[in-house]
Design a protein around this motif. Sequence first.
Motif, short mmCIF file in Angstrom:
data_model
loop_
_atom_site.label_atom_id
_atom_site.label_comp_id
_atom_site.label_asym_id
_atom_site.label_seq_id
_atom_site.Cartn_x
_atom_site.Cartn_y
_atom_site.Cartn_z
N UNK A 67 0.83 -1.21 0.00
CA UNK A 67 0.00 0.00 0.00
C UNK A 67 0.86 1.25 0.00
N UNK A 68 0.18 2.37 -0.22
CA UNK A 68 0.88 3.66 -0.32
C UNK A 68 0.49 4.63 0.78
N UNK A 69 -0.34 4.22 1.72
CA UNK A 69 -0.76 5.08 2.82
C UNK A 69 0.05 4.77 4.06
N UNK A 70 0.35 5.82 4.85
CA UNK A 70 1.03 5.61 6.13
C UNK A 70 0.02 5.17 7.19
N UNK A 71 0.45 4.31 8.15
CA UNK A 71 1.79 3.72 8.28
C UNK A 71 2.00 2.62 7.24
N UNK A 72 3.24 2.52 6.74
CA UNK A 72 3.53 1.56 5.70
C UNK A 72 3.71 0.16 6.29
N UNK A 73 3.26 -0.84 5.58
CA UNK A 73 3.52 -2.25 5.89
C UNK A 73 4.44 -2.79 4.79
N UNK A 74 5.43 -3.58 5.20
CA UNK A 74 6.36 -4.11 4.21
C UNK A 74 6.45 -5.63 4.34
N UNK A 75 6.69 -6.28 3.21
CA UNK A 75 7.07 -7.69 3.20
C UNK A 75 8.59 -7.73 3.29
N UNK A 76 9.14 -8.51 4.25
CA UNK A 76 10.56 -8.46 4.53
C UNK A 76 11.26 -9.76 4.22
N UNK A 77 12.55 -9.62 3.91
CA UNK A 77 13.45 -10.77 3.78
C UNK A 77 14.55 -10.57 4.82
N UNK A 78 14.82 -11.56 5.63
CA UNK A 78 15.83 -11.44 6.69
C UNK A 78 17.20 -11.81 6.13
N UNK A 79 18.16 -10.98 6.43
CA UNK A 79 19.49 -11.11 5.83
C UNK A 79 20.44 -11.82 6.80
N UNK A 80 21.17 -12.79 6.28
CA UNK A 80 22.12 -13.55 7.10
C UNK A 80 23.53 -13.04 6.84
N UNK A 81 24.36 -13.08 7.90
CA UNK A 81 25.74 -12.62 7.77
C UNK A 81 26.56 -13.63 6.97
N UNK A 82 27.61 -13.15 6.30
CA UNK A 82 28.47 -13.98 5.46
C UNK A 82 29.84 -14.10 6.13
N UNK A 83 30.34 -15.34 6.27
CA UNK A 83 31.67 -15.53 6.84
C UNK A 83 31.67 -16.57 7.95
N UNK A 84 32.83 -17.18 8.17
CA UNK A 84 33.00 -18.20 9.22
C UNK A 84 33.30 -17.49 10.54
N UNK A 85 32.31 -17.51 11.46
CA UNK A 85 32.45 -16.78 12.71
C UNK A 85 33.56 -17.35 13.59
N UNK A 86 33.93 -18.59 13.37
CA UNK A 86 34.92 -19.24 14.23
C UNK A 86 36.32 -19.25 13.62
N UNK A 87 36.52 -18.58 12.49
CA UNK A 87 37.84 -18.62 11.84
C UNK A 87 38.85 -17.84 12.67
N UNK A 88 40.11 -18.30 12.61
CA UNK A 88 41.18 -17.65 13.37
C UNK A 88 41.40 -16.20 12.91
N UNK A 89 41.19 -15.96 11.63
CA UNK A 89 41.40 -14.60 11.11
C UNK A 89 40.42 -13.62 11.76
N UNK A 90 39.14 -14.03 11.86
CA UNK A 90 38.15 -13.14 12.47
C UNK A 90 38.43 -12.97 13.96
N UNK A 91 38.86 -14.04 14.64
CA UNK A 91 39.18 -13.92 16.06
C UNK A 91 40.32 -12.93 16.28
N UNK A 92 41.33 -12.99 15.40
CA UNK A 92 42.47 -12.08 15.53
C UNK A 92 42.02 -10.64 15.30
N UNK A 93 41.12 -10.45 14.34
CA UNK A 93 40.63 -9.09 14.06
C UNK A 93 39.82 -8.56 15.23
N UNK A 94 39.02 -9.46 15.88
CA UNK A 94 38.23 -9.04 17.04
C UNK A 94 39.15 -8.63 18.18
N UNK A 95 40.21 -9.45 18.42
CA UNK A 95 41.14 -9.12 19.50
C UNK A 95 41.82 -7.78 19.24
N UNK A 96 42.24 -7.54 17.99
CA UNK A 96 42.87 -6.26 17.63
C UNK A 96 41.88 -5.10 17.80
#
Length: 788
Positions: A111-140
Motif C-alpha cells: 500500500x501507499x498510505x502511512x503507516x507503511x507495511x512491508x514484506x521483509x526478507x531477513x538477511x544472514x551474515x556472510x563468513x565463518x564466525x569461528x575462523x582464526x582470522x576473524x578472532x584475531x581481528x576481534x582481539x585487535x
Amino acid sequence: MHDNELIPAQLTLPVRLPVVALLNKPVFPGIFLPMMVNTPSDLRAVELSEENGGFIALLLVREAGEEPRDTSHFYDVGVVAKIVKKVNLPDGTINIFISTQKRCKAIKFMGSEQPYMIAVEYLEEIGDKNSNELKAMVRSLLQEMKSVSENNPFFNEEIRLNMLNIDEPGRIADIITSILNIDRDQLQKILETLDIKTRLEQALMLIKREQEVSRIQKKVSKQLNERIEKSQREYFLREELKAIKAELGEGVSDPKTMELERIRDAITKLDLTGEVKEHVERELEKFSIIDANTSEYSVVRNYLDLIISLPWHATEQAEIDIERGKEILDEDHYGLDDVKERILEYLAVRKLKKDAKGSIICLVGPPGVGKTSIGRSIARSLQREFFRFSVGGMRDEAEIKGHRRTYVGAMPGKFIQGMKVVKTRNPVFMIDEIDKMGVSYQGDPAGALLEVLDPEQNATFRDNYLDLPFDLSEVMFIATANTLDTIPQPLLDRMEVIRLSGYTEDEKVEIAKRYIIPKSLKKSGLNKEHVRYDRSALKAIALGYAREAGMRHYEQLIDRIHRKVAKKIALNEAEELPIKITESSLEIYLKRAPFKDEDIKKVTRPGMVIGLAWTAFGGDTLMIEAVAIPGKSGLQLTGQMGDVMKESANIAYTFARLYLATKGKASDEREFFERHTIHLHIPAGATPKDGPSAGITMASAMISLAVGKPVKKTLAMTGELSLVGNVLAIGGLKEKSLAARRLKIKEVIIPKANAKDLQEIPENVKENITFHPIDRMEKAIELLFDQE
C-alpha cells in the motif's frame, strides 16, 4: 541490557512488518534502546505491531530530518526490532523500549498510505564466525578500542563489559560502529554490509580515525592552555609594572590606561543620569578589567565610543524664519507653488508650537521631480543638520533597529548612526524610497519604522545595539516615495503626504535655464561664453526627448550636449564661440528625437480611445484598442492587464452590451455583441498594467466599435465604471492632466466626484483643456463623437 536479556535469535520473526521511520541515523542489530514515538504514522505502526507479536521494522529515511512523503524516501535495508516495553505519556506520545534482532530488507511495500507495511526478507551474515582470522581481528579491535574508550564518554563501563562477553564478531563490529561519530550515510552503508570480515575492517579503520581525531584534539587543547597561561602571565606582569611605576612616581602611560582615562573623561562631561548613567558605568567598569588582547575589549570600546559620540542633551532651537524659508525654497526650486505653500504652513506650525510632534512629511512623486532636494532646502531653511539614507530594497529589520551586541561585527541602526554623524538632537532625517522596502526572514523594516516615526514612542527609542532609551522626538523626519500603494497603511497614517506631480514643458525650460544648465556647465568645465541655448531648443528637448514628469533625464541630455561641446572646444573644432544650440541642431548632439508629433497616439478608426493613467513615473496616456471578430459572443483581453483592470474590462463589456441591447438605434447595433467576439488590447503588451481608472475608457472603445464611429481625436478620459453605469472617482488627476497636456488633448472626461480636484491643477496646465465632469456613463457616450 545484557545479552541474555535480548530476544532469542531463533524466535520466529514475521514476514510482514509495520514501518517506523528513523530520521537521523540507522540502528544496528543486537542493541537494546529507548525510542520516542510522536508522529501519527509511527504511533499507528506501534499499534499494528501488537498484531504480530510486537515486531516492527526500523528503516532510515534518505533525507536527514525529513518525514517520508512516500515509499521511495526509505532505504531498503533496516533492522527488525521487538517492542519490549511501551510507556504512554500524558502528551499523547509513546516511549518504547526495543530490542533490535536482525538485518532485514524491504521486498515490497504493502500500500501507499502511512503507516507503511512491508514484506521483509531477513538477511544472514556472510563468513565463518569461528575462523582464526576473524578472532584475531576481534582481539585487535578490542585492544584499539581501549585507547579510544579513555577519551570517549560513550564507551562506558557497561558497554565495555558487554563487548567482552559477546563472542560473535559481527555483533562486536555493529556495537562499536553504532557508538562512533560517523556520517549517517556511512552508517547505512555498514548496516547493508553482510560480510563480517569487511565490517570488522571498517570498524578498525573508524577506530583508527577516532584515535587521530583524539590526538589532534589533545594537541589543540594543549596549545590553547599554553596560550592562556602566557596571556595571564603577561597580564600579571603588566599589573606589577604599573604598580612599580606608580611607586616610583613615573605615572602610567600604557595604551589601555590612556584609552580608559579618555573615555572616562568624555563620559563625565556628558553628565548622564538615571538608567543611562548606571548602564554606562557598568560598561566602563567592565572595560577597565578586560584584557586589551581579547576580542571583547574592542567590542566594549566601540560601544563606549558610540555613547560618547551621541548627542544626549537637547539642542538649542534656532528661530524659524518663515520669510527666509520662502526665499530658500524659491531659490532652490521653480514652480511647485502648492508644495511650497504646504511646507511653509508646516514651518509656521513649528514656529508657533516649539514642541510640535507628529508631523512627518512624506513627499510623493515620480523620479526626478526634486523630492530629495526639497528635503535639503527644508533643512537649510530650518538651519538644521541634514542626514539622508535610503531604505529602498531594505529587508533586514536590524538596519533600522540595529544588531544585538552578540558578535564582533554588530552595528547600530541607521537612525543611531545618523545621530552620531550629525551630533545634534534636532536634525532633519530624510528617509528615501520608503515605498520600496521588502520583507524577509530577517524581519520587517517597515514595522520597525513604526516605532521610530511614532511621536508617542520615539522619545524613548531603543536601538538593539545601544540598548538604552534615546530621544528621537526632536528629529524632523521627511520620507520620499514614488507611490503610496506599497507603503503599509499603519506607516502611511503617521505621515502627512505632499504630492509632487511633475512639470510642464514651460516649467522644464525655466528649470533648465535657472538650475540645470549652470550646474552642468560647471561640471563639464564650461561657462556661459562657450554655449548658448535658444528657448525653442530647450522646449524641443522637453517635448521630443524628455517627456517624463521629472527632470532627471532632461539633465542627462543637457550633460550629453555639454560633453560634445567640450570635445569640440578641446579639439579646436568650434568655428565660433559661443556655440549656439538651436532646435534644428539638436539632432547633431542628441540624435533623432524619440517623440515626434506624428508619433503621438492618434485615434484613426472606431474602437480606439485614449485613456489617462497614473504610474509611479507620473501621468501617462494609454491607447485602448478594440476589434470585433465575427462569430460567437465573447471577450478576449491582452496587454498584460492586472486582476483589477481585467475586472474593469468585464464590467465595461457587460455595460456596453446591455446599453446597446436596450438603446441601440438599429438591429445591427442591438445584436452586435451577440454576433462578435470582442478583442480588447492595450499596446505595450510587455509592460504590466493595473488599476481601477480605465472602466469608462474600455466601455467607450466597445461602444465606438459597435456603432462604427471613431471618437474625437483630441478626447481623453479617466474614470472607473460600476456595473449599473455610475462613474466612480479616481486618483492622480493632476498627473493625468499633465499627460493630457503633453499629448495636446483638448477635452478630458473625468468623474464628477473629482471636479473638486481641478482647483489643485495649475492654470497653465488647464489652459486649452475642457474638462467634462460626469456621474453616468450615458453622459460620457454623448461626448464621444463629433456632432454630425
